[in-house]
Design a protein around this motif. Structure first.
Motif, short mmCIF file in Angstrom:
data_model
loop_
_atom_site.label_atom_id
_atom_site.label_comp_id
_atom_site.label_asym_id
_atom_site.label_seq_id
_atom_site.Cartn_x
_atom_site.Cartn_y
_atom_site.Cartn_z
N TYR A 10 39.61 41.20 -2.19
CA TYR A 10 39.39 42.53 -1.59
C TYR A 10 39.09 42.44 -0.10
N GLY A 11 39.24 41.26 0.48
CA GLY A 11 39.08 41.08 1.92
C GLY A 11 37.71 41.48 2.43
N THR A 12 36.68 41.17 1.64
CA THR A 12 35.33 41.63 2.02
C THR A 12 34.52 40.58 2.78
N GLY A 13 35.09 39.45 3.05
CA GLY A 13 34.31 38.45 3.80
C GLY A 13 34.93 37.08 3.73
N GLU A 14 34.20 36.11 4.24
CA GLU A 14 34.67 34.72 4.30
C GLU A 14 34.37 34.01 2.97
N VAL A 15 35.13 32.97 2.65
CA VAL A 15 34.77 32.17 1.48
C VAL A 15 33.74 31.11 1.90
N ALA A 16 32.83 30.81 0.98
CA ALA A 16 31.79 29.81 1.27
C ALA A 16 32.08 28.54 0.48
N GLU A 17 31.60 27.41 0.98
CA GLU A 17 31.77 26.15 0.25
C GLU A 17 30.56 25.92 -0.66
N TYR A 18 30.82 25.34 -1.82
CA TYR A 18 29.73 25.05 -2.75
C TYR A 18 29.07 23.72 -2.38
N LYS A 19 27.74 23.78 -2.20
CA LYS A 19 26.99 22.55 -1.93
C LYS A 19 25.61 22.70 -2.56
N HIS A 20 25.27 21.76 -3.42
CA HIS A 20 23.98 21.91 -4.12
C HIS A 20 23.32 20.55 -4.30
N GLU A 21 22.09 20.45 -3.78
CA GLU A 21 21.30 19.23 -3.98
C GLU A 21 20.73 19.29 -5.39
N SER A 22 20.83 18.19 -6.15
CA SER A 22 20.34 18.19 -7.53
C SER A 22 18.84 18.48 -7.58
N LEU A 23 18.45 19.26 -8.58
CA LEU A 23 17.02 19.55 -8.77
C LEU A 23 16.37 18.49 -9.67
N GLY A 24 17.14 17.45 -10.02
CA GLY A 24 16.62 16.43 -10.95
C GLY A 24 16.87 16.86 -12.38
N ALA A 25 16.31 16.13 -13.32
CA ALA A 25 16.57 16.43 -14.74
C ALA A 25 15.28 16.28 -15.53
N VAL A 26 15.15 17.08 -16.58
CA VAL A 26 14.02 16.91 -17.51
C VAL A 26 14.54 16.97 -18.93
N ALA A 27 14.06 16.06 -19.75
CA ALA A 27 14.49 16.04 -21.16
C ALA A 27 13.28 16.23 -22.06
N GLY A 28 13.47 17.02 -23.11
CA GLY A 28 12.44 17.15 -24.14
C GLY A 28 12.69 16.06 -25.18
N LEU A 29 11.61 15.41 -25.62
CA LEU A 29 11.76 14.34 -26.62
C LEU A 29 11.00 14.69 -27.89
N GLY A 30 11.01 15.98 -28.23
CA GLY A 30 10.24 16.44 -29.38
C GLY A 30 8.97 17.12 -28.86
N LEU A 31 8.21 17.69 -29.80
CA LEU A 31 7.03 18.48 -29.42
C LEU A 31 6.04 17.67 -28.57
N TYR A 32 5.72 18.21 -27.39
CA TYR A 32 4.74 17.64 -26.44
C TYR A 32 5.17 16.30 -25.83
N LYS A 33 6.45 15.97 -25.95
CA LYS A 33 6.92 14.69 -25.40
C LYS A 33 8.14 14.94 -24.51
N GLY A 34 8.24 14.22 -23.40
CA GLY A 34 9.40 14.42 -22.54
C GLY A 34 9.45 13.39 -21.44
N VAL A 35 10.51 13.49 -20.63
CA VAL A 35 10.65 12.59 -19.49
C VAL A 35 11.54 13.30 -18.47
N GLY A 36 11.34 13.00 -17.19
CA GLY A 36 12.22 13.62 -16.19
C GLY A 36 11.78 13.35 -14.77
N ASN A 37 12.60 13.89 -13.84
CA ASN A 37 12.29 13.73 -12.42
C ASN A 37 12.57 15.03 -11.68
N PRO A 38 11.96 16.16 -12.14
CA PRO A 38 12.27 17.43 -11.46
C PRO A 38 11.83 17.37 -10.00
N MET A 39 12.72 17.82 -9.10
CA MET A 39 12.49 17.81 -7.64
C MET A 39 12.06 16.42 -7.16
#
Ligand SMILES: Cc1cc2nc3c(=O)[nH]c(=O)nc-3n(C[C@H](O)[C@H](O)[C@H](O)COP(=O)(O)OP(=O)(O)OC[C@H]3O[C@@H](n4cnc5c(N)ncnc54)[C@H](O)[C@@H]3O)c2cc1C
Length: 458
Positions: free
Chosen positions: A359-388
């Motif tokens: 619709y000619g409403t503006g410029e296209v932008a490039e996608y760039k995203h720094e990872s936020l890290g990952a977190v995994a649940g390992l069952g109730l009250y258990k987990g591992v990860g590196n968020p941020m």
């Protein structure tokens, strides 16, 4: 009678998962206001929030709550439950196979290829017949019921070999999905066994098979080693550098990756396969070029590229089906890894760019995203990860996992259902009820109605 379709200029979205749902949400009203229509095609009438599949196996989340129904949440979108089987971009048409075997050709102005990935397997004898994946809500629900049913059945078995087989649970693949899955399985198995006086924890065997020398490439080496120790402390056998070579009749043969010698051979009624994903095959059935891994090649603006590397007019892609350059330089081979973080963020940029170009409403932008890290649940009250970038384990990581995904599942209605379920579980405890005959729900009626009995002679 032919399927009734809108005659307005169409944005056709192939796949209603992370990318498809978000693109449709972002565009449906804007496109409608310009006199066009957004059409979403998916064989499933819902988006599956895949990071919750292990929690569905563990019984913390009701299966229906981990999916987002298209019709309820895409009121201004033309929703078609069907499977795109081919795309001819020169003619700007896609063929869609419908449930009852019919098919329909759908014209479009713009197309968004967003059919994600499917489970990647290898030609291992017996795997297709005896294995189950963890990519759909049906698989997660089926696996949960199967585990609980096997435990109940095993508790009444007198044949020692059959009992051992019923109580042996195997997962192949030590990526995020496999580790979260086996951890949830161990949790629910232990909880169920503790309620059954005819079973003891030592009767159960739980095995993780991983071909590489480490698990979970998304977290640091020392965290991965920590998770292996944690799983072993819970009684899970973690076999690294090992692969499955045969699964005929549920008899597994495991071999060493080093010299292909036999490591173990045992029978199991439960074989879960989580050893990777591959771009959806519909990519190859389209007229768009694909790379050596079957992915549609896209630009950082999420536009599909032709063989010469030029942008194809009216053609867009994002998520697991695509190879999109990772402008942060972090992605293996220079491309974004297939995960929900990229899929959901790419979808937003794609929707804006598509609208701007059409619709000619503006410029296209490039996608760039720094990872936020990952977190995994390992069952109730258990987990591992590196968020941020912050290394977490145990209860904190588990809380981060639930906090992040509880917020990330699309729509307030689904967030409320999921969080409501978690609160119920905290109050009333885990529900380990095995539902019987889910795959044969007509059994009770068939028996009541005398089905299968010989007719009395007159
Ligand atoms: C068990 C598990 C746990 C995960 N956990 C995490 C996590 O914690 N964090 C994270 O970032 N990522 C996670 N992921 C990965 C993440 O879910 C995917 O990267 C993400 O779903 C990709 O989004 P997508 O839109 O590309 O594909 P999908 O969400 O898979 O959507 C694709 C859609 O296309 C539809 N489709 C398929 N074939 C056709 C066809 N021929 N025609 C039309 N429609 C079609 C499918 O039915 C589906 O609805 C996990 C994945 C799994 C399996």
């Amino acid at each position: 009678m032919a399927l009734k379709l809108s005659e307005k200029p169409r944005v056709l979205i192939v796949g209603g998962g992370y990318v498809g749902l978000i693109v449709a949400q972002q565009l449906q009203k804007k496109v409608k206001a310009t006199g066009g229509v957004v059409t979403l095609v998916d064989p499933l009438p819902y988006m599956t929030y895949q990071p919750f599949l292990p929690e569905v196996v563990g019984g913390h989340i009701e299966a229906r709550h981990a999916v987002v129904p298209h019709r309820r949440h895409l009121k201004d979108t033309e929703v078609i439950t069907g499977k795109v089987t081919s795309v001819d971009h020169e003619a700007k048409t896609a063929v869609v196979g419908l449930d009852e075997g019919e098919s329909v050709e759908i014209p479009y102005q713009d197309i968004v290829m967003a059919a994600g990935a499917t489970t990647r397997t290898f030609p291992i004898e017996g795997l297709a017949e005896n294995g189950i994946g963890l990519k759909t809500i049906e698989e997660a629900l089926g696996l949960r019921n199967h585990i609980l049913e096997r435990l109940e059945t095993a508790s009444a078995l007198t044949d020692e070999a059959a009992k051992r087989r019923a109580l042996t649970f195997t997962v192949v693949g030590g990526g995020f999905a496999g580790i979260e899955c086996i951890a949830e399985m161990e949790d629910i198995i232990r909880a169920s066994v503790s309620q059954n006086p005819r079973l003891s924890q030592s009767d159960v065997r739980i095995v993780l098979v991983e071909a590489m020398g480490r698990i979970m490439p998304e977290v640091s080496e020392d965290q991965a080693v920590g998770v292996v120790e944690h799983l072993r402390a819970r009684g899970i056998e973690v076999l690294l550098n090992t692969s499955l070579s045969s699964a005929v009749d549920g008899e597994l043969t495991l071999i060493s990756m080093a010299d292909k010698s036999e490591v173990d051979k045992f029978g199991t009624d439960t074989l879960v396969w989580t050893a990777g994903v591959a771009a959806n095959a519909v990519a190859r059935s389209s007229s768009f070029p694909v790379d050596e891994r079957g992915r549609i090649t896209g630009s950082a603006t999420l536009q599909i590229l032709n063989e010469e590397g030029d942008v194809v007019e009216g053609a867009w892609t994002a998520g697991d089906i695509s190879a999109i350059p990772d402008l942060t330089g972090a992605g293996p081979g220079g491309f974004c890894v297939p995960n929900a973080q990229h899929a959901s963020r790419q979808a937003k940029v794609l929707a804006k760019n598509l609208f701007a170009v059409r619709y000619g409403t503006g410029e296209v932008a490039e996608y760039k995203h720094e990872s936020l890290g990952a977190v995994a649940g390992l069952g109730l009250y258990k987990g591992v990860g590196n968020p941020m970038g912050v290394k977490l384990k145990g209860c904190l990581a588990w809380a981060a996992h639930r906090g992040y995904h509880g917020m990330a599942i699309p729509t307030i209605e689904r967030k409320a259902r999921v969080v409501g379920g978690w609160v119920n579980e905290l109050v009333f405890g885990r529900d380990v009820t095995p539902l019987r005959d889910l795959e044969n729900p007509t059994k009770a009626f068939f028996e009541a109605a005398g089905g299968g009995k010989k007719k009395a002679k007159k």
